[in-house]
Write a protein that holds these residues in place. Structure first.
Motif, short mmCIF file in Angstrom:
data_model
loop_
_atom_site.label_atom_id
_atom_site.label_comp_id
_atom_site.label_asym_id
_atom_site.label_seq_id
_atom_site.Cartn_x
_atom_site.Cartn_y
_atom_site.Cartn_z
N VAL A 1 -38.03 20.90 19.73
CA VAL A 1 -36.92 20.88 20.67
C VAL A 1 -36.21 22.22 20.56
O VAL A 1 -35.94 22.70 19.45
N VAL A 2 -35.92 22.85 21.70
CA VAL A 2 -35.21 24.13 21.69
C VAL A 2 -33.93 24.01 22.50
O VAL A 2 -33.97 23.71 23.70
N HIS A 3 -32.82 24.19 21.82
CA HIS A 3 -31.54 24.27 22.51
C HIS A 3 -31.29 25.74 22.82
O HIS A 3 -31.11 26.55 21.91
N TYR A 4 -31.30 26.07 24.11
CA TYR A 4 -31.19 27.48 24.53
C TYR A 4 -30.04 27.62 25.50
O TYR A 4 -29.86 26.79 26.40
N SER A 5 -29.29 28.68 25.31
CA SER A 5 -28.15 28.95 26.19
C SER A 5 -28.34 30.33 26.79
O SER A 5 -28.51 31.31 26.05
N ALA A 6 -28.35 30.42 28.12
CA ALA A 6 -28.69 31.70 28.74
C ALA A 6 -28.06 31.85 30.12
O ALA A 6 -27.80 30.88 30.81
N ALA A 7 -27.83 33.10 30.47
CA ALA A 7 -27.50 33.48 31.83
C ALA A 7 -28.54 34.50 32.27
O ALA A 7 -29.06 35.27 31.46
N ARG A 8 -28.86 34.50 33.53
CA ARG A 8 -29.83 35.44 34.06
C ARG A 8 -29.30 36.01 35.37
O ARG A 8 -28.26 35.59 35.87
#
Length: 514
Positions: free
Chosen positions: A401-408
Motif C-alpha cells: 500500500v502506498v500513501h502518496y501526496s502529490a500535485a502536478r
C-alpha cells in the motif's frame, strides 16, 4: 524545560550566520530531515521541489504567486510561435541569460541539452512526460524548435520551471558529474552556495540574474522535521518563513502569532491510497472495495480541517482541466466493508503492509487511516522510513500500500499518465509513479492525449476516471492545500495565491521592509 532545550539548540545553529539580522538573510524552516536530491530533473519530493523553485528558470513560467496555466508568461524564452497543426513550436530566447557561477551565457544548445536530458530515463524522473516530442533542435544561437509527434494537452506545461522543465546548463552538468545532485547550477535569482547534510542548504543572490540582482542576499533553507521545533523557532523570530503542518489547528495557532501572514495556497497535494493490485489480498477487487468503504472521507476532511482541505472524489484532483466527479463513490460503511471481506474469504480480516514517510503531515494521515481500517478488521502495518528513503523504496515496488501526496501540472493527462497508465508501473523500465499497477484506462488516456476535439477529450478523461474508480486502483482521500507562514515584514515581491512548486515564490523582488 524541554521546549527551552529545543529552542536553545536551534538558536545555536541559526546564529551561525553573521548576517542573520541584517535584513538581507532569509531563514526558511522546512519540515523534513534532509535533502533528497537537488538535481531538478530527478527531484520529486516536496521539500526539494520548493528549494529548486528559487534556483532555476524554464523556457516559460507561471506568473509568481499563481499556479494555473492561464498565467503562463515568458521566462528564458521571450516569445514563441506555433504551426497551424500545433506540432511545431519555435522559441526565441533571451540573449542575456547567464548560467550561475563561471559557466557563461546560456544559449540554444544549453536548452536543447537540458530538454533532452529531461526526456532521457537515465537522467530524469520525468522522461515519460516528454515522449510526445519527436525532436528538439537549436535552429539559431538563441532559437529552439520543438516538434511533436502528435498534439498534446499542454506543451507549455512541460516547459515551466517544474520537474523536467527546469533548464540546466550543459557545461555545469558535465563538469560536476555526480556532484550536480548536491551542487545544482541554474540560471535563477538564487544560486547554490553550501549544503550541510541534515542541517541546511544555503543559497546566495545571483548578481547576474537577468531580471536584476535579488534584494535578498542569502537564504538558509533549514531542515527541521519536528513541527514543534519549527514552530518555536518561528515564534522566537529565528525563522522568517515556515512550512506548516497540514491541518486546521496549525493555521489557527500560527495565525495568532504577532506580525504573521498565513498563506493557504493552491494547488492542493492530493492524498491517495494506492493499492497494489498484483499482491494478495489486494488482487481481489472485493478487498479493494472493502478498503474504500472502510475509509470515512468526510471524517478525514474534518480531521485536517475544512478550511485547509478538499475531499477527494476522483483519481484526478478537483480543479484540474479534465476533472470529473462522475465516478463510483464508495460510501463509508463498516458493515459493507466486513461483508466484502467475508465474501472474499477473509471473515477474520486481513493484514496489509505500507512503507511510509516520517514526514509529520503525511504520517498523521496514514495513522488515522490505519485506525479507520482497523474497525473493519483490516490491519494496516506501517513501516516508517525517512522521506527520501520512502520515495526510493516505493519506486522499487516494495510496498503493498502506498500513501502518496502529490500535485502536478493541472491537466488530467499528467495525473492519469503518471499514476494510472501501465507504462508508469513501478519496477518497469518506463516506471513513474503507478504504484497500483493499474492498466484499466490505458486506451482512454492515450486517446485523450491526441484528441483534437476538446469536448471528446473531456469525455475520454471522464471515462478513464470512472474505470479507475470502478476497479478501485486507488482510494482518493483529500487534497491538502499548501500551508506556509512568514513574517509581515517579509515582502516576497508578488501576491502569493498559489505555487505549482509547493513553496511560495521568492523572486528577485523579495525584501524585508524593516
Amino acid at each position: 524545560m524541554k521546549k527551552t532545550a529545543i529552542l536553545a539548540g536551534l538558536t545555536g545553529a541559526l546564529l551561525a550566520s553573521a548576517a542573520l539580522a541584517d535584513g538581507t538573510t532569509l531563514n526558511v524552516g522546512m519540515g523534513t530531515a534532509d535533502a533528497g536530491t537537488l538535481d531538478p530533473h530527478v527531484a520529486t519530493t516536496t521539500p526539494d521541489k520548493g528549494l529548486l523553485h528559487w534556483m532555476f528558470n524554464g523556457l516559460v513560467r507561471i506568473k509568481p504567486g499563481e499556479a494555473s496555466p492561464e498565467f503562463i508568461e515568458p521566462d528564458i524564452a521571450e516569445s514563441w510561435t506555433t504551426s497551424d497543426d500545433g506540432l511545431t513550436w519555435t522559441f526565441k530566447l533571451r540573449d542575456d541569460v547567464d548560467c550561475q557561477g563561471e559557466y557563461g551565457n546560456l544559449d540554444a544548445e544549453d536548452v536543447v541539452y537540458s530538454l533532452k536530458r529531461s526526456a532521457n530515463p537515465d537522467t530524469s524522473s520525468f522522461a515519460k512526460d516528454y515522449a510526445p516530442i519527436s525532436s528538439i533542435e537549436a535552429t539559431g544561437e538563441y532559437e529552439v524548435t520543438i516538434t511533436l509527434a502528435h498534439a498534446i494537452p499542454s506543451l507549455l506545461g512541460l516547459l515551466v520551471p517544474y520537474h523536467g522543465g527546469n533548464i540546466v546548463c550543459q557545461d555545469a552538468v558535465e563538469a560536476l558529474g555526480d556532484d550536480f545532485k548536491t551542487h545544482p547550477i541554474g540560471t535563477g535569482p538564487f544560486m547554490f552556495a553550501e549544503y550541510q547534510p541534515q542541517q541546511y542548504v544555503k543559497l546566495v543572490a545571483n548578481p547576474e540574474y537577468f531580471r536584476g540582482e535579488p534584494q535578498i542576499k542569502e537564504i538558509y533553507y533549514r531542515y527541521i522535521p519536528s513541527d514543534a521545533a519549527r514552530d518555536l523557532a518561528f515564534q522566537a523570530g529565528e525563522i522568517d518563513m515556515i512550512y506548516g503542518r497540514q491541518d486546521q489547528t496549525w493555521v489557527e495557532r500560527i495565525s495568532k502569532v504577532p506580525n504573521t501572514h498565513v498563506a493557504v495556497m493552491t494547488p492542493g497535494e492530493m492524498s491517495v491510497l494506492h493499492l497494489n493490485m498484483t499482491k494478495p489480498p489486494l488482487d481481489d477487487i472485493r478487498v479493494r472495495k472493502a478498503i474504500a468503504h472502510a475509509i470515512n472521507i468526510d471524517a478525514m476532511t474534518e480531521f485536517r480541517g475544512r478550511d485547509v482541505t478538499l475531499p477527494a472524489i476522483s483519481p484526478v484532483p478537483e480543479g484540474y482541466l479534465g476533472y470529473s466527479d462522475d465516478v463510483p463513490v464508495y460510501e463509508y460503511s463498516i458493515d459493507k466493508a466486513k461483508a466484502l471481506l467475508t465474501e472474499a474469504g477473509y471473515p477474520d480480516g486481513i493484514t496489509i503492509h505500507a512503507i511510509h514517510t516520517t514526514l509529520p503531515g503525511m504520517l498523521a494521515t496514514i495513522e488515522v487511516i490505519q485506525a479507520l481500517l482497523r474497525e473493519a478488521g483490516i490491519n494496516l502495518e506501517i513501516e516508517t522510513v525517512e522521506h527520501a528513503t520512502f520515495h526510493s523504496q516505493i519506486r522499487e515496488d516494495a510496498s503493498q500500500v502506498v500513501h502518496y501526496s502529490a500535485a502536478r501540472f493541472p491537466v488530467a493527462d499528467t495525473y492519469l499518465t503518471q499514476f494510472f497508465h501501465s507504462d508508469a508501473i513501478v519496477g518497469t523500465p518506463t516506471a513513474i509513479t503507478n504504484f497500483s499497477h493499474c492498466d484499466v484506462a490505458d486506451e482512454e488516456i492515450e486517446a485523450a492525449r491526441t484528441e483534437p476535439n476538446a469536448e471528446k477529450q473531456l469525455e475520454l478523461w471522464a471515462t478513464a476516471q470512472r474505470k479507475i474508480m470502478e476497479e478501485v486502483c486507488a482510494v482518493p482521500i483529500y487534497q491538502n492545500l499548501q500551508l506556509w507562514a512568514w513574517k509581515d515584514n517579509l515582502d516576497l515581491g508578488a501576491d502569493i495565491h498559489a505555487s505549482l512548486n509547493l513553496s511560495p515564490a521568492v523572486t528577485e523582488k523579495a525584501h524585508f521592509t524593516e
